[in-house]
Design a protein around this motif. Structure first.
Motif, PDB file in Angstrom:
ATOM      1  N   TYR A 161      75.335  97.483 112.302  1.00 20.36           N
ATOM      2  CA  TYR A 161      75.638  98.602 113.236  1.00 20.36           C
ATOM      3  C   TYR A 161      76.182  98.103 114.360  1.00 20.36           C
ATOM      4  N   LEU A 162      76.160  96.773 114.818  1.00 26.79           N
ATOM      5  CA  LEU A 162      77.009  96.350 115.909  1.00 26.79           C
ATOM      6  C   LEU A 162      78.631  96.385 115.514  1.00 26.79           C
ATOM      7  N   PHE A 163      78.643  95.925 114.120  1.00 29.64           N
ATOM      8  CA  PHE A 163      79.814  95.799 113.834  1.00 29.64           C
ATOM      9  C   PHE A 163      80.878  97.104 113.556  1.00 29.64           C
ATOM     10  N   LYS A 164      80.078  98.060 113.287  1.00 26.56           N
ATOM     11  CA  LYS A 164      80.415  99.629 113.429  1.00 26.56           C
ATOM     12  C   LYS A 164      80.895  99.891 114.922  1.00 26.56           C
ATOM     13  N   GLN A 165      80.043  99.442 115.747  1.00 24.11           N
ATOM     14  CA  GLN A 165      80.027 100.125 117.136  1.00 24.11           C
ATOM     15  C   GLN A 165      81.351  99.108 117.847  1.00 24.11           C
ATOM     16  N   THR A 166      81.218  97.992 117.463  1.00 19.23           N
ATOM     17  CA  THR A 166      82.146  97.062 118.218  1.00 19.23           C
ATOM     18  C   THR A 166      83.683  97.460 118.046  1.00 19.23           C
ATOM     19  N   PHE A 167      83.822  97.646 116.530  1.00 15.09           N
ATOM     20  CA  PHE A 167      85.250  97.994 116.349  1.00 15.09           C
ATOM     21  C   PHE A 167      85.563  99.357 116.004  1.00 15.09           C
ATOM     22  N   ALA A 168      84.472 100.248 116.445  1.00 17.60           N
ATOM     23  CA  ALA A 168      84.701 101.450 116.375  1.00 17.60           C
ATOM     24  C   ALA A 168      85.149 102.145 114.940  1.00 17.60           C
ATOM     25  N   ILE A 169      84.372 101.954 113.954  1.00 19.36           N
ATOM     26  CA  ILE A 169      84.597 102.474 112.693  1.00 19.36           C
ATOM     27  C   ILE A 169      83.741 103.595 112.400  1.00 19.36           C
ATOM     28  N   PRO A 170      84.471 104.664 111.948  1.00 17.94           N
ATOM     29  CA  PRO A 170      83.488 105.846 111.821  1.00 17.94           C
ATOM     30  C   PRO A 170      82.844 105.761 110.342  1.00 17.94           C
ATOM     31  N   GLY A 171      81.987 106.758 110.291  1.00 13.82           N
ATOM     32  CA  GLY A 171      81.218 106.770 109.269  1.00 13.82           C
ATOM     33  C   GLY A 171      79.774 107.438 109.347  1.00 13.82           C
ATOM     34  N   ALA A 224      74.645 100.799 122.986  1.00 13.15           N
ATOM     35  CA  ALA A 224      75.030 100.246 124.216  1.00 13.15           C
ATOM     36  C   ALA A 224      75.532  98.996 124.045  1.00 13.15           C
ATOM     37  N   CYS A 225      74.954  97.985 123.117  1.00 11.87           N
ATOM     38  CA  CYS A 225      75.713  96.764 122.826  1.00 11.87           C
ATOM     39  C   CYS A 225      76.817  96.769 122.310  1.00 11.87           C
ATOM     40  N   GLY A 226      76.756  97.386 121.155  1.00 16.51           N
ATOM     41  CA  GLY A 226      77.970  97.436 120.279  1.00 16.51           C
ATOM     42  C   GLY A 226      79.217  98.039 121.244  1.00 16.51           C
ATOM     43  N   ALA A 227      78.928  99.058 122.124  1.00 17.27           N
ATOM     44  CA  ALA A 227      80.019  99.712 122.881  1.00 17.27           C
ATOM     45  C   ALA A 227      80.496  98.596 123.958  1.00 17.27           C
ATOM     46  N   THR A 228      79.400  97.850 124.406  1.00 20.00           N
ATOM     47  CA  THR A 228      79.729  96.727 125.569  1.00 20.00           C
ATOM     48  C   THR A 228      80.524  95.792 124.917  1.00 20.00           C
ATOM     49  N   CYS A 229      80.270  95.221 123.647  1.00 19.39           N
ATOM     50  CA  CYS A 229      81.239  94.365 122.908  1.00 19.39           C
ATOM     51  C   CYS A 229      82.636  94.764 122.757  1.00 19.39           C
ATOM     52  N   CYS A 230      82.804  96.139 122.505  1.00 22.87           N
ATOM     53  CA  CYS A 230      84.250  96.643 122.461  1.00 22.87           C
ATOM     54  C   CYS A 230      84.772  96.532 123.810  1.00 22.87           C
ATOM     55  N   TYR A 231      84.019  96.934 124.628  1.00 17.13           N
ATOM     56  CA  TYR A 231      84.341  97.066 126.447  1.00 17.13           C
ATOM     57  C   TYR A 231      85.010  95.490 126.549  1.00 17.13           C
ATOM     58  N   LEU A 232      84.503  94.576 126.416  1.00 23.03           N
ATOM     59  CA  LEU A 232      84.659  93.309 126.670  1.00 23.03           C
ATOM     60  C   LEU A 232      85.986  92.792 125.759  1.00 23.03           C
ATOM     61  N   LEU A 233      85.944  93.193 124.323  1.00 20.98           N
ATOM     62  CA  LEU A 233      87.179  92.775 123.636  1.00 20.98           C
ATOM     63  C   LEU A 233      88.383  93.437 124.259  1.00 20.98           C
ATOM     64  N   SER A 234      88.356  94.746 124.772  1.00 15.74           N
ATOM     65  CA  SER A 234      89.307  95.054 125.477  1.00 15.74           C
ATOM     66  C   SER A 234      89.601  94.749 126.741  1.00 15.74           C
ATOM     67  N   GLN A 235      88.954  94.228 127.590  1.00 14.90           N
ATOM     68  CA  GLN A 235      88.881  93.597 128.780  1.00 14.90           C
ATOM     69  C   GLN A 235      89.525  92.133 128.667  1.00 14.90           C
ATOM     70  N   PHE A 236      89.334  91.510 127.677  1.00 15.39           N
ATOM     71  CA  PHE A 236      90.028  90.219 127.732  1.00 15.39           C
ATOM     72  C   PHE A 236      91.052  89.999 126.793  1.00 15.39           C
ATOM     73  N   PHE A 237      91.369  90.967 125.663  1.00 17.98           N
ATOM     74  CA  PHE A 237      92.273  90.692 124.852  1.00 17.98           C
ATOM     75  C   PHE A 237      93.263  92.122 124.738  1.00 17.98           C
ATOM     76  N   GLY A 238      92.707  93.058 125.128  1.00 21.98           N
ATOM     77  CA  GLY A 238      93.528  94.482 124.881  1.00 21.98           C
ATOM     78  C   GLY A 238      94.167  95.459 125.865  1.00 21.98           C
ATOM     79  N   ASN A 277      85.372 103.388 125.736  1.00 23.55           N
ATOM     80  CA  ASN A 277      84.950 102.171 125.501  1.00 23.55           C
ATOM     81  C   ASN A 277      86.214 100.980 125.737  1.00 23.55           C
ATOM     82  N   MET A 278      87.168 101.447 125.256  1.00 26.82           N
ATOM     83  CA  MET A 278      88.487 100.715 125.313  1.00 26.82           C
ATOM     84  C   MET A 278      89.047 100.518 126.785  1.00 26.82           C
ATOM     85  N   ALA A 279      89.119 101.882 127.323  1.00 28.62           N
ATOM     86  CA  ALA A 279      89.819 102.235 128.527  1.00 28.62           C
ATOM     87  C   ALA A 279      88.902 101.757 129.839  1.00 28.62           C
ATOM     88  N   SER A 280      87.694 101.829 129.841  1.00 28.52           N
ATOM     89  CA  SER A 280      86.930 101.298 130.819  1.00 28.52           C
ATOM     90  C   SER A 280      87.014 100.054 131.607  1.00 28.52           C
TER      91      SER A 280
END
Length: 242
Positions: free
Chosen positions: A71-81, A105-119, A164-167
């Motif tokens: 679940y966290l994998f799909k949320q973190t990397f915005a994988i549909p399904g 919320a945890c998966g979205a926050t991981c996506c947020y952090l990936l964007s903040q530090f790398f994207g 998630n990515m733009a925040s």
């Protein structure tokens, strides 16, 4: 800001972790391990739910670890399904609902952090107009930012994955981001969990269109819309969304 190459590396490590979990699934008589994959259709969904239910009876901790990791994998990397509907079928509505809300919320926050530090620079480069539009809305609603973030989740101006990515670019504090996803997506999570719980009892797609099922789905949607109506009422007096 770090290199964007850390993102595919994180994806690779996460994928390896899921693979290791899947190949080390405890032995269980009569279970078909071929169903252990992200579902692409209704049959895959019911097969996966059935498989995990069988394992859950004797290996609850392992199934929980596998489910949360996927679940966290799909949320973190915005994988549909359609994997989201397994949660209701597997754990039942009142266990799955708070779990799904927290994992979302945890998966979205991981996506947020990936964007903040790398994207951040890449989001600004490839989506300049969307970023500028959202930046203006955040600035206009800075005095009631949390309620505006809730409004965005209930009545999205942009897809959730983009929010998630733009925040981080919009200077949304991570604690407000987490809470807005946790609360704002509760209606969506409730619909998905309850629907998944119902679909686990249906043997074919024809069963979805019965009068009883339709009425249940209508009731679920009505209950889930109540928070949105409340936020929409608040918008009229405090939020600038036009």
């Amino acid at each position: 800001m770090g290199s964007i190459l850390w993102v595919p590396l994180a994806f690779l490590i996460s994928g390896i972790w899921l693979y290791v979990l899947s190949i080390n699934l405890p032995e269980h008589t009569g279970s078909d391990r071929s169903a252990l994959k992200f579902p692409r259709n209704f049959d895959d969904l019911t097969a996966l739910a059935s498989l995990l239910k069988d394992y859950k009876s004797d290996n609850m901790q392992y199934v929980m670890l596998l489910f949360c990791s996927a679940y966290l994998f799909k949320q973190t990397f915005a994988i549909p399904g359609s994997f989201f509907m397994v949660r209701g079928a597997l754990f039942g509505t009142w266990r799955a609902f708070p779990l799904a809300s927290l994992l979302t919320a945890c998966g979205a926050t991981c996506c947020y952090l990936l964007s903040q530090f790398f994207g951040k620079s890449y989001i600004e480069k490839f989506f300049p107009e969307k970023v500028q539009f959202m930046q203006k809305k955040v600035t206009d609603n800075m005095d009631s930012l949390f309620f505006f973030l809730l409004f965005l989740r209930l009545f999205p101006m942009s897809p959730n994955w983009f929010l998630n990515m733009a925040s981080p670019i919009l200077d949304v504090p991570v604690h407000l981001f987490f809470l807005s996803v946790l609360i704002g997506l509760m209606p969506y999570n409730f619909i998905c969990v309850q629907t998944g719980s119902m679909l686990s009892e249906i043997t074919s797609l024809d069963g979805i269109f019965t009068k009883e099922t339709t009425l249940k789905l209508f009731g679920i949607a009505t209950v889930a819309l109540l928070p949105g109506l409340l936020i929409n009422k608040l918008k009229e007096g405090r939020l600038k969304t036009n």
